[in-house]
Motif scaffolding. Structure first.
Motif, PDB file in Angstrom:
ATOM      1  N   SER A   1     -11.266  -3.180  -2.518  1.00 29.06           N
ATOM      2  CA  SER A   1     -10.406  -2.240  -3.159  1.00 29.06           C
ATOM      3  C   SER A   1     -10.462  -0.914  -2.667  1.00 29.06           C
ATOM      4  O   SER A   1      -9.554  -0.148  -2.447  1.00 29.06           O
ATOM      5  CB  SER A   1     -11.088  -2.032  -4.929  1.00 29.06           C
ATOM      6  N   TRP A   2     -11.793  -0.374  -2.134  1.00 30.69           N
ATOM      7  CA  TRP A   2     -11.688   0.916  -1.446  1.00 30.69           C
ATOM      8  C   TRP A   2     -10.824   0.993  -0.134  1.00 30.69           C
ATOM      9  O   TRP A   2     -10.308   1.775   0.360  1.00 30.69           O
ATOM     10  CB  TRP A   2     -13.325   1.280  -1.295  1.00 30.69           C
TER      11      TRP A   2
ATOM     12  N   ARG B   1       1.606   3.546  -3.564  1.00 32.17           N
ATOM     13  CA  ARG B   1       0.355   4.465  -3.763  1.00 32.17           C
ATOM     14  C   ARG B   1       0.164   5.659  -2.698  1.00 32.17           C
ATOM     15  O   ARG B   1      -0.187   6.730  -3.329  1.00 32.17           O
ATOM     16  CB  ARG B   1      -0.933   3.515  -3.764  1.00 32.17           C
TER      17      ARG B   1
ATOM     18  N   THR C   1       0.646  -1.506   0.012  1.00 34.15           N
ATOM     19  CA  THR C   1      -0.050   0.107   0.030  1.00 34.15           C
ATOM     20  C   THR C   1       0.770   1.279  -0.007  1.00 34.15           C
ATOM     21  O   THR C   1       0.309   2.588  -0.349  1.00 34.15           O
ATOM     22  CB  THR C   1      -1.044  -0.049   1.255  1.00 34.15           C
TER      23      THR C   1
ATOM     24  N   GLN D   1      -7.306   0.211  -0.723  1.00 27.26           N
ATOM     25  CA  GLN D   1      -6.744   1.097  -1.679  1.00 27.26           C
ATOM     26  C   GLN D   1      -5.946   0.177  -2.776  1.00 27.26           C
ATOM     27  O   GLN D   1      -4.809   0.680  -3.518  1.00 27.26           O
ATOM     28  CB  GLN D   1      -5.768   1.993  -1.213  1.00 27.26           C
TER      29      GLN D   1
ATOM     30  N   THR E   1      -8.078  -3.857 -10.809  1.00 33.02           N
ATOM     31  CA  THR E   1      -7.461  -4.802 -11.599  1.00 33.02           C
ATOM     32  C   THR E   1      -6.769  -5.899 -10.868  1.00 33.02           C
ATOM     33  O   THR E   1      -6.789  -7.067 -11.333  1.00 33.02           O
ATOM     34  CB  THR E   1      -6.548  -4.173 -12.972  1.00 33.02           C
ATOM     35  N   GLU E   2      -5.990  -5.337  -9.862  1.00 32.79           N
ATOM     36  CA  GLU E   2      -5.106  -6.443  -9.167  1.00 32.79           C
ATOM     37  C   GLU E   2      -5.960  -7.069  -8.148  1.00 32.79           C
ATOM     38  O   GLU E   2      -5.728  -8.311  -7.791  1.00 32.79           O
ATOM     39  CB  GLU E   2      -3.992  -5.437  -8.309  1.00 32.79           C
TER      40      GLU E   2
ATOM     41  N   PRO F   1      -5.537  -1.257  -6.362  1.00 27.16           N
ATOM     42  CA  PRO F   1      -6.453  -1.097  -7.501  1.00 27.16           C
ATOM     43  C   PRO F   1      -7.184  -2.329  -7.991  1.00 27.16           C
ATOM     44  O   PRO F   1      -6.947  -3.510  -7.715  1.00 27.16           O
ATOM     45  CB  PRO F   1      -5.407  -0.919  -8.834  1.00 27.16           C
TER      46      PRO F   1
ATOM     47  N   LYS G   1     -15.132  -4.302  -4.872  1.00 28.32           N
ATOM     48  CA  LYS G   1     -15.093  -2.895  -4.802  1.00 28.32           C
ATOM     49  C   LYS G   1     -14.779  -2.336  -3.258  1.00 28.32           C
ATOM     50  O   LYS G   1     -14.211  -1.479  -3.089  1.00 28.32           O
ATOM     51  CB  LYS G   1     -16.402  -2.299  -5.547  1.00 28.32           C
TER      52      LYS G   1
END
Length: 376
Positions: free
Chosen positions: A234-235, A102, A99, A238, A242-243, A240, A231
């Motif tokens: 992912s949120w 990013r 993480t 953090q 796609t990953e 992405p 989702k």
């Protein structure tokens, strides 16, 4: 077949999340076990974080969570979203490996405004290590933020206008420093922690590559937060999308997919099995802290919090979550800590404007448990 199995209501999914998070039943046997299961628990507000753990570990007191921080069996750092979380110590380094890049990229512009360069960060690392070494020789368990800022200033590193906290955060993001034991003051319980060199406080870290780490992070998130969507993960992390989707392919054979409202939710087999016998907790009422993972840990919170009530929990959408009352898997109100003279109490703030007699009794029991926990 129970109706919940074929056509679950949103509040049923909410109760499944309560179960996944250890908020129904016997919870966890200890503080480190609860934090390790949750993987990362929002802890920007320490008081809220203490009660979040307490609700998952029956019979504990706030002092037990502080003791875990003092002993290093639980750590508090900035693993994701730029906010503090509680984690198991062995997990922090590999999660940061996923993480931190990013997050550091997102702060690059601010660092340019503050005139922070990579050389400045390396300079402050050397200053912090030297300061910690001097304090350790004097018997101190770590360096306070003020002590580090003073050392930075003496070495020509300005700390005003948030420059100091950005420098300190960068050292933690790079796993050079970590928050260690609690910092008391004149015999009083403090809310700050001392900073120590990462390798001294966490001598043993797991090592996971990026792809393997994302897959493990996703798997553990679903176990502790499911039912949840990709989702949501992912949120929360953090990572992405796609990953995240690539990681899902690696772990989905160990999870259960459930369709709800045209969206795929993922959960553990144990949580999914509850649908066959009826999901427990329909009459439960919990007084959870602000920022609790039950609400905060998802991108879409509408399953458990009606959109028309969202601003009652986060007034003005300012990012500050009020304490919440959860009844049968649904957020039904907020609650507040009250002070009248020397008397400390709690007060419900239900969305409907009132609580029924049974719910009122349950809330008052929760309030007594909260006050006892925080005093212990």
């Amino acid at each position: 077949m129970p109706a919940e199995r074929t056509n679950p209501a949103p509040r049923v999914l909410g109760r499944m999340r309560l179960a996944s998070q250890g908020l129904l039943g016997d919870g966890f046997p200890g503080v480190p076990e609860a934090v390790r299961w949750m993987t990362a628990m929002q802890a920007q507000d320490l008081g809220s974080a203490l009660w979040a753990v307490g609700q998952r570990v029956p019979g504990t007191a706030a002092s037990d969570v502080r003791a875990a921080l003092d002993a290093g069996t639980v750590v508090r750092s900035w693993p994701m979203r730029g906010t503090l979380h509680l984690l198991a110590p062995e997990d922090l380094r590999w999660i940061l490996g996923i993480t931190s890049d990013r997050l550091m990229n997102s702060t690059a512009g601010r660092h340019r405004e503050l005139n922070i360069t990579p050389d400045d960060i390396s300079h402050c690392r050397d200053i912090a290590f030297k300061t910690a070494e001097v304090l350790k020789a004097e018997g101190a368990p770590g360096a306070s933020r003020e002590q580090l800022f003073q050392a930075f200033e003496e070495a020509g590193q300005i700390t005003k206008a948030q420059r100091g906290i950005h420098l300190l955060g960068s050292l933690c993001q790079r796993a050079w420093l970590v928050q260690g034991p609690m910092a008391g003051s004149n015999g009083k319980v403090g809310v700050q922690q001392l900073f120590v060199p990462f390798g001294e406080w966490i001598p043993n870290s797991r090592e996971l590559g990026r792809e393997e780490g994302i897959a493990e992070l996703l798997f553990r998130y679903v176990l502790s937060h499911g039912p949840a969507t990709i989702k949501d993960f992912s949120w929360w992390s953090q990572v992405p999308l796609t990953e995240a989707r690539a990681a899902l392919k690696e772990v989905q054979d160990r999870l259960v997919e459930m369709q709800f409202g045209g969206t795929a939710y993922w959960l553990s087999p144990d949580t999914a099995a509850m649908l066959d016998d009826g999901v427990p907790g329909s009459r439960s009422l919990l007084a959870l802290p602000g920022f609790d993972e039950f609400l905060l840990g998802y991108q879409d919170r509408s399953l458990v919090l009606a959109p028309e009530h969202a601003e009652l929990v986060v007034p003005g959408k300012n990012g500050v979550f009020k304490r919440i009352m959860v009844s049968g898997g649904e957020v039904v109100g907020t609650w507040a800590r009250t002070v009248s003279g020397k008397t400390i109490g709690v007060a419900p703030e239900p969305f409907a404007g009132w609580l029924g007699p049974a719910a009122e009794r349950s809330f008052q029991a929760q309030g007594r448990a909260y006050l006892k926990f925080m005093a212990g």
